[in-house]
Design a protein around this motif. Sequence first.
Motif, PDB file in Angstrom:
ATOM      1  N   GLY A   1       5.248  76.397 -38.661  1.00 49.89           N
ATOM      2  CA  GLY A   1       6.511  76.205 -37.968  1.00 49.89           C
ATOM      3  C   GLY A   1       6.425  76.327 -36.469  1.00 49.89           C
ATOM      4  N   LEU A   2       5.213  76.226 -35.927  1.00 51.81           N
ATOM      5  CA  LEU A   2       4.992  76.349 -34.485  1.00 51.81           C
ATOM      6  C   LEU A   2       4.437  75.038 -33.948  1.00 51.81           C
ATOM      7  N   THR A   3       5.155  74.427 -33.019  1.00 50.74           N
ATOM      8  CA  THR A   3       4.735  73.130 -32.495  1.00 50.74           C
ATOM      9  C   THR A   3       4.484  73.218 -30.995  1.00 50.74           C
ATOM     10  N   PRO A   4       3.247  72.977 -30.545  1.00 47.61           N
ATOM     11  CA  PRO A   4       2.985  72.941 -29.108  1.00 47.61           C
ATOM     12  C   PRO A   4       3.778  71.803 -28.461  1.00 47.61           C
ATOM     13  N   ARG A   5       4.520  72.135 -27.406  1.00 48.80           N
ATOM     14  CA  ARG A   5       5.364  71.133 -26.758  1.00 48.80           C
ATOM     15  C   ARG A   5       4.926  70.820 -25.332  1.00 48.80           C
ATOM     16  N   ILE A   6       4.299  71.785 -24.684  1.00 50.06           N
ATOM     17  CA  ILE A   6       3.868  71.584 -23.308  1.00 50.06           C
ATOM     18  C   ILE A   6       2.581  72.350 -23.091  1.00 50.06           C
ATOM     19  N   ALA A   7       1.737  71.849 -22.196  1.00 49.13           N
ATOM     20  CA  ALA A   7       0.453  72.507 -21.955  1.00 49.13           C
ATOM     21  C   ALA A   7      -0.028  72.238 -20.547  1.00 49.13           C
ATOM     22  N   THR A   8      -0.844  73.141 -20.055  1.00 56.31           N
ATOM     23  CA  THR A   8      -1.604  72.889 -18.834  1.00 56.31           C
ATOM     24  C   THR A   8      -3.054  72.697 -19.255  1.00 56.31           C
ATOM     25  N   GLN A   9      -3.711  71.717 -18.675  1.00 54.91           N
ATOM     26  CA  GLN A   9      -5.073  71.379 -19.101  1.00 54.91           C
ATOM     27  C   GLN A   9      -5.921  71.038 -17.879  1.00 54.91           C
ATOM     28  N   VAL A  10      -7.127  71.556 -17.864  1.00 56.85           N
ATOM     29  CA  VAL A  10      -8.064  71.281 -16.777  1.00 56.85           C
ATOM     30  C   VAL A  10      -9.342  70.711 -17.381  1.00 56.85           C
ATOM     31  N   ILE A  11      -9.774  69.564 -16.880  1.00 58.32           N
ATOM     32  CA  ILE A  11     -10.985  68.900 -17.362  1.00 58.32           C
ATOM     33  C   ILE A  11     -12.052  68.975 -16.276  1.00 58.32           C
ATOM     34  N   GLY A  12     -13.269  69.295 -16.677  1.00 56.24           N
ATOM     35  CA  GLY A  12     -14.356  69.389 -15.714  1.00 56.24           C
ATOM     36  C   GLY A  12     -15.689  69.010 -16.342  1.00 56.24           C
ATOM     37  N   ALA A  13     -16.760  69.375 -15.682  1.00 58.56           N
ATOM     38  CA  ALA A  13     -18.106  69.064 -16.178  1.00 58.56           C
ATOM     39  C   ALA A  13     -19.085  70.096 -15.647  1.00 58.56           C
ATOM     40  N   ARG A  14     -20.137  70.347 -16.416  1.00 57.46           N
ATOM     41  CA  ARG A  14     -21.218  71.247 -15.994  1.00 57.46           C
ATOM     42  C   ARG A  14     -22.417  71.015 -16.900  1.00 57.46           C
ATOM     43  N   SER A  15     -23.491  71.723 -16.604  1.00 61.28           N
ATOM     44  CA  SER A  15     -24.711  71.606 -17.399  1.00 61.28           C
ATOM     45  C   SER A  15     -24.692  72.607 -18.553  1.00 61.28           C
ATOM     46  N   ALA A  16     -25.324  72.239 -19.643  1.00 57.57           N
ATOM     47  CA  ALA A  16     -25.371  73.106 -20.823  1.00 57.57           C
ATOM     48  C   ALA A  16     -26.321  74.275 -20.603  1.00 57.57           C
ATOM     49  N   THR A  17     -25.911  75.448 -21.083  1.00 60.12           N
ATOM     50  CA  THR A  17     -26.819  76.582 -21.114  1.00 60.12           C
ATOM     51  C   THR A  17     -27.804  76.370 -22.260  1.00 60.12           C
ATOM     52  N   SER A  18     -28.828  77.184 -22.329  1.00 60.66           N
ATOM     53  CA  SER A  18     -29.810  77.037 -23.404  1.00 60.66           C
ATOM     54  C   SER A  18     -29.161  77.274 -24.757  1.00 60.66           C
ATOM     55  N   ALA A  19     -28.230  78.252 -24.845  1.00 59.46           N
ATOM     56  CA  ALA A  19     -27.558  78.545 -26.110  1.00 59.46           C
ATOM     57  C   ALA A  19     -26.663  77.384 -26.529  1.00 59.46           C
ATOM     58  N   GLU A  20     -25.916  76.840 -25.585  1.00 57.77           N
ATOM     59  CA  GLU A  20     -25.036  75.702 -25.893  1.00 57.77           C
ATOM     60  C   GLU A  20     -25.843  74.480 -26.299  1.00 57.77           C
ATOM     61  N   ALA A  21     -26.941  74.241 -25.585  1.00 53.52           N
ATOM     62  CA  ALA A  21     -27.781  73.090 -25.902  1.00 53.52           C
ATOM     63  C   ALA A  21     -28.328  73.185 -27.322  1.00 53.52           C
ATOM     64  N   LYS A  22     -28.717  74.371 -27.729  1.00 55.71           N
ATOM     65  CA  LYS A  22     -29.265  74.559 -29.074  1.00 55.71           C
ATOM     66  C   LYS A  22     -28.218  74.268 -30.141  1.00 55.71           C
TER      67      LYS A  22
END
Length: 251
Positions: A184-205
């Motif tokens: 019964g919960l509907t998201p109606r509004i949001a703030t969003q930020v999009i970016g980019a960076r390099s993967a860490t070793s853990a993320e890459a794995k």
Amino acid sequence: MPSDLQGRIRPVEVDRSSPVPLYFQVATRLQELIEKGEIGVGARIENEVDLAERLGVSRPTTRRAIQYLVERGMLVRKRGVGTQVVHPKVRRPVELSSLYDDLVAGDRAPRTEVLRLEVMPASDTVATALEIAPGTPVTWIERLRYAGGEPLALMHNAIPLDVLPLTGDDLAGHGLYELLRSGGLTPRIATQVIGARSATSAEAKVLQEKRGASLLTMTRTAWDAGGRALEYGSHVYRASRYSFEINLSAG
């Protein structure tokens, strides 16, 4: 182009009176065929002269359309091989929806692996986003989202404890926004930020990428119609498999 694809690329109906460039109209049609799987991964694109004739457009238009798709990561040029189709990216419109919903809508067979689900104190960043006091207990979720059998995104979310009780089975079988809506919960509004960076070793794995590979990032806080914070998310996506799409119009 292999013979089994000969009949799949037909002349493109271009609107020469449209302000949309001809190459973009052609590229869009080829992209649709790739994303639908009608032109499969690994298929070679024939030479520009033959392809231009098949599409019913000029060679310069065809060349520019192919270059556009190369830049978008849909095609790759290999010496001695030619131009080949690579894994199509997931293109996600920037709107208030969940990745799971978008993958289902795009018939991309989403699957979720829940890596972490626990109650923990909200960090300063999470507390600020959810408008709660630092240290307030929140449900912390870490998930790995697959599309078409490949890892696509590593997602972290914080949910206020009084918003929705969650289990690992819930999160493995459903998208977060689907679970919110069912409660019964509907998201109606949001703030969003999009970016980019390099993967860490853990993320890459985890994402099956090379260390230092490019990742797209997205942080979002969503509220319901009454202004109640429902969730904070901080996600990373494989740039080689994913892109955000933004539609603009003149005001």
